[in-house]
Design a protein around this motif. Structure first.
Motif, PDB file in Angstrom:
ATOM      1  N   GLU A   3      46.187  87.624  74.189  1.00  0.00           N
ATOM      2  CA  GLU A   3      45.131  86.728  74.658  1.00  0.00           C
ATOM      3  C   GLU A   3      44.250  87.378  75.734  1.00  0.00           C
ATOM      4  OE1 GLU A   3      46.829  83.141  76.269  1.00  0.00           O
ATOM      5  OE2 GLU A   3      45.033  82.764  77.449  1.00  0.00           O
ATOM      6  N   ILE A   7      40.212  88.212  75.571  1.00  0.00           N
ATOM      7  CA  ILE A   7      39.206  87.696  76.523  1.00  0.00           C
ATOM      8  C   ILE A   7      38.408  88.851  77.115  1.00  0.00           C
ATOM      9  CG2 ILE A   7      38.930  86.519  78.751  1.00  0.00           C
ATOM     10  CD1 ILE A   7      41.548  84.948  77.963  1.00  0.00           C
ATOM     11  N   PHE A  11      34.951  88.410  75.264  1.00  0.00           N
ATOM     12  CA  PHE A  11      34.226  87.431  76.062  1.00  0.00           C
ATOM     13  C   PHE A  11      33.741  87.984  77.395  1.00  0.00           C
ATOM     14  CE2 PHE A  11      36.900  84.341  73.455  1.00  0.00           C
ATOM     15  CZ  PHE A  11      35.890  84.169  72.526  1.00  0.00           C
ATOM     16  N   ILE A  90      37.985  77.772  73.259  1.00  0.00           N
ATOM     17  CA  ILE A  90      38.057  78.032  71.823  1.00  0.00           C
ATOM     18  C   ILE A  90      39.496  77.978  71.328  1.00  0.00           C
ATOM     19  CG2 ILE A  90      38.074  80.576  72.119  1.00  0.00           C
ATOM     20  CD1 ILE A  90      36.275  80.630  69.535  1.00  0.00           C
ATOM     21  N   THR A  91      39.691  77.268  70.234  1.00  0.00           N
ATOM     22  CA  THR A  91      40.986  77.218  69.559  1.00  0.00           C
ATOM     23  C   THR A  91      40.850  77.995  68.255  1.00  0.00           C
ATOM     24  OG1 THR A  91      41.447  75.056  70.502  1.00  0.00           O
ATOM     25  CG2 THR A  91      42.745  75.693  68.583  1.00  0.00           C
ATOM     26  N   ILE A  95      44.060  85.737  65.519  1.00  0.00           N
ATOM     27  CA  ILE A  95      43.144  86.715  66.108  1.00  0.00           C
ATOM     28  C   ILE A  95      42.630  87.632  65.008  1.00  0.00           C
ATOM     29  CG2 ILE A  95      42.942  88.659  67.697  1.00  0.00           C
ATOM     30  CD1 ILE A  95      44.873  87.317  69.555  1.00  0.00           C
ATOM     31  N   LEU A 100      35.930  87.819  65.626  1.00  0.00           N
ATOM     32  CA  LEU A 100      35.667  87.655  67.054  1.00  0.00           C
ATOM     33  C   LEU A 100      34.509  88.516  67.528  1.00  0.00           C
ATOM     34  CD1 LEU A 100      39.283  87.330  68.375  1.00  0.00           C
ATOM     35  CD2 LEU A 100      37.411  85.757  68.921  1.00  0.00           C
ATOM     36  N   SER A 104      31.295  86.779  69.129  1.00  0.00           N
ATOM     37  CA  SER A 104      30.847  87.035  70.500  1.00  0.00           C
ATOM     38  C   SER A 104      29.441  87.639  70.514  1.00  0.00           C
ATOM     39  CB  SER A 104      31.852  87.901  71.257  1.00  0.00           C
ATOM     40  OG  SER A 104      32.119  89.086  70.557  1.00  0.00           O
ATOM     41  N   ASP A 122      38.711  78.934  78.088  1.00  0.00           N
ATOM     42  CA  ASP A 122      40.126  78.832  77.770  1.00  0.00           C
ATOM     43  C   ASP A 122      40.288  79.245  76.308  1.00  0.00           C
ATOM     44  OD1 ASP A 122      42.734  78.336  78.491  1.00  0.00           O
ATOM     45  OD2 ASP A 122      42.651  76.215  77.921  1.00  0.00           O
ATOM     46  N   THR A 123      41.375  79.949  76.011  1.00  0.00           N
ATOM     47  CA  THR A 123      41.612  80.437  74.651  1.00  0.00           C
ATOM     48  C   THR A 123      42.986  79.983  74.197  1.00  0.00           C
ATOM     49  OG1 THR A 123      40.257  82.372  75.163  1.00  0.00           O
ATOM     50  CG2 THR A 123      41.648  82.519  73.218  1.00  0.00           C
ATOM     51  N   THR A 124      43.017  79.280  73.063  1.00  0.00           N
ATOM     52  CA  THR A 124      44.280  78.736  72.581  1.00  0.00           C
ATOM     53  C   THR A 124      44.425  78.954  71.079  1.00  0.00           C
ATOM     54  OG1 THR A 124      43.159  76.602  72.360  1.00  0.00           O
ATOM     55  CG2 THR A 124      44.500  76.912  74.325  1.00  0.00           C
ATOM     56  N   LYS A 125      45.677  78.882  70.611  1.00  0.00           N
ATOM     57  CA  LYS A 125      45.959  79.002  69.184  1.00  0.00           C
ATOM     58  C   LYS A 125      46.192  77.610  68.617  1.00  0.00           C
ATOM     59  CE  LYS A 125      48.921  81.765  66.177  1.00  0.00           C
ATOM     60  NZ  LYS A 125      49.646  80.966  65.255  1.00  0.00           N
TER      61      LYS A 125
END
Ligand code: ADP
Ligand code: MG
Length: 300
Positions: A3, A7, A11, A90-91, A95, A100, A104, A122-125
């Motif tokens: 993660e 980022i 990002f 973002i969920t 990856i 991505l 981006s 925030d980055t989540t699965k």
């Protein structure tokens, strides 16, 4: 890739998370920190886009990202605010480096165009692709545009042609990777930031047309406690829309389709706007003297 690398790489890249005069702390700390100018107000708006509800999940990630940021920035335009920065939650189901990278880059294209860098998120699965963007903007105190303020006798205006976003939907769903023609307007509804700033001392009320002209103008009617007469012959349609779908269908998309992201506003007199009607005593929008039948987009 974990993660944090994700980022950092996608990002925190310079093209997307660039500094501007408001940004003190960007991605990498517990909070982003913004400097605000004296005598300005802070404007905040958040939008969530869910795959296959708000965009086709097989569209180009570049186009998905561009649209997501445009749609969020459009709310700042409607307030007459100028962008400061945005955050992104973002969920992702997995990856995918290529996805991505394109995503981006699409964000960076719009971020640079409107000088609105990414400062945190925030980055989540999760099982579905869900994109939430919060934009932050500023406006000199007292100059912002609201849905309230329309007065009987004022005229009703729109910033440009309507109907293309909704008119594109069939094509977008059939071939989501094609962002040409009408789909250009669907994926790239460039927010009317400069137009909103120009309206600061002119408009008595304003909003962005996201769910359909009639439904959205009714929000102004409710907030301002007025009615409106709108004339269909004055609604601007693009040549492309008329050529693709015909004038009759084009007009229906303009009146009750969504996804336009033009500004609709009222003013006493505004030389350069496209006048489509007037504010009257009443409580709702009438089109050519009648209550229009088709409703705009409803989320539930
Ligand atoms: P915390 O655990 O303190 O919430 P995170 O580990 O979630 O922090 O995030 C680390 C840093 O990366 C923070 O500065 C956060 O704002 C940023 N960040 C996380 N996800 C994103 C994203 N999708 N876009 C931009 N910045 C992000
Ligand atoms: Mg976190």
């Amino acid at each position: 890739m974990n993660e944090f690398q994700l980022i950092q790489h996608y990002f925190k890249q310079a093209a997307l998370s660039f500094p501007n005069k408001n940004v003190i702390q960007s991605i990498g700390d517990d909070c982003a920190e913004l400097d605000l100018f004296d005598n300005h107000t802070l404007h905040i708006s958040i939008d969530t886009l869910v795959e296959d509800v708000h965009f086709p999940k097989h569209a180009n990630p570049y186009d998905i990202a561009a649209r997501a940021l445009c749609v969020s920035l459009s709310d700042l335009a409607a307030a007459g605010a100028s962008p400061i920065a945005f955050t992104l939650a973002i969920t992702l189901p997995k990856i995918d480096a290529d996805w991505l990278s394109e995503f981006s880059n699409g964000l960076a294209y719009i971020a640079q165009k409107f000088q609105c860098p990414l400062i945190g998120g925030d980055t989540t699965k999760g099982d579905a692709l869900i994109i939430t963007i919060q934009v932050h903007g500023q406006c000199p105190r007292g100059a912002s545009l609201k849905r309230s303020g329309a007065c009987v006798g004022h005229k009703v205006y729109v910033s440009d042609v309507l109907g293309e976003g909704a008119g594109a939907l069939k094509q977008v769903l059939a071939s989501p990777k094609n962002s040409e023609g009408l789909a250009q307007q669907y994926f790239y509804p460039l927010p009317k930031i400069e137009y909103g700033i120009w309206l600061r001392n002119k408009a008595s009320s304003c909003l962005d047309v996201s769910d359909g002209l009639v439904q959205d103008l009714n929000h102004i009617c409710t907030a301002s406690q007025v009615g409106m007469n709108v004339y269909s012959e004055n609604i601007p349609l693009s040549d492309l829309l008329i050529k693709t779908l015909g004038k009759e269908a084009g007009l229906q998309f303009a009146l009750s389709g969504g996804d336009d992201y033009q500004l609709a506003y009222t003013a006493q007199n505004c030389d350069q706007g496209i006048c489509i009607g007037e504010v009257v005593v009443g409580d709702q929008v009438l089109v050519d003297g009648a209550v229009p039948s088709a409703k705009g987009f409803q989320h539930f």
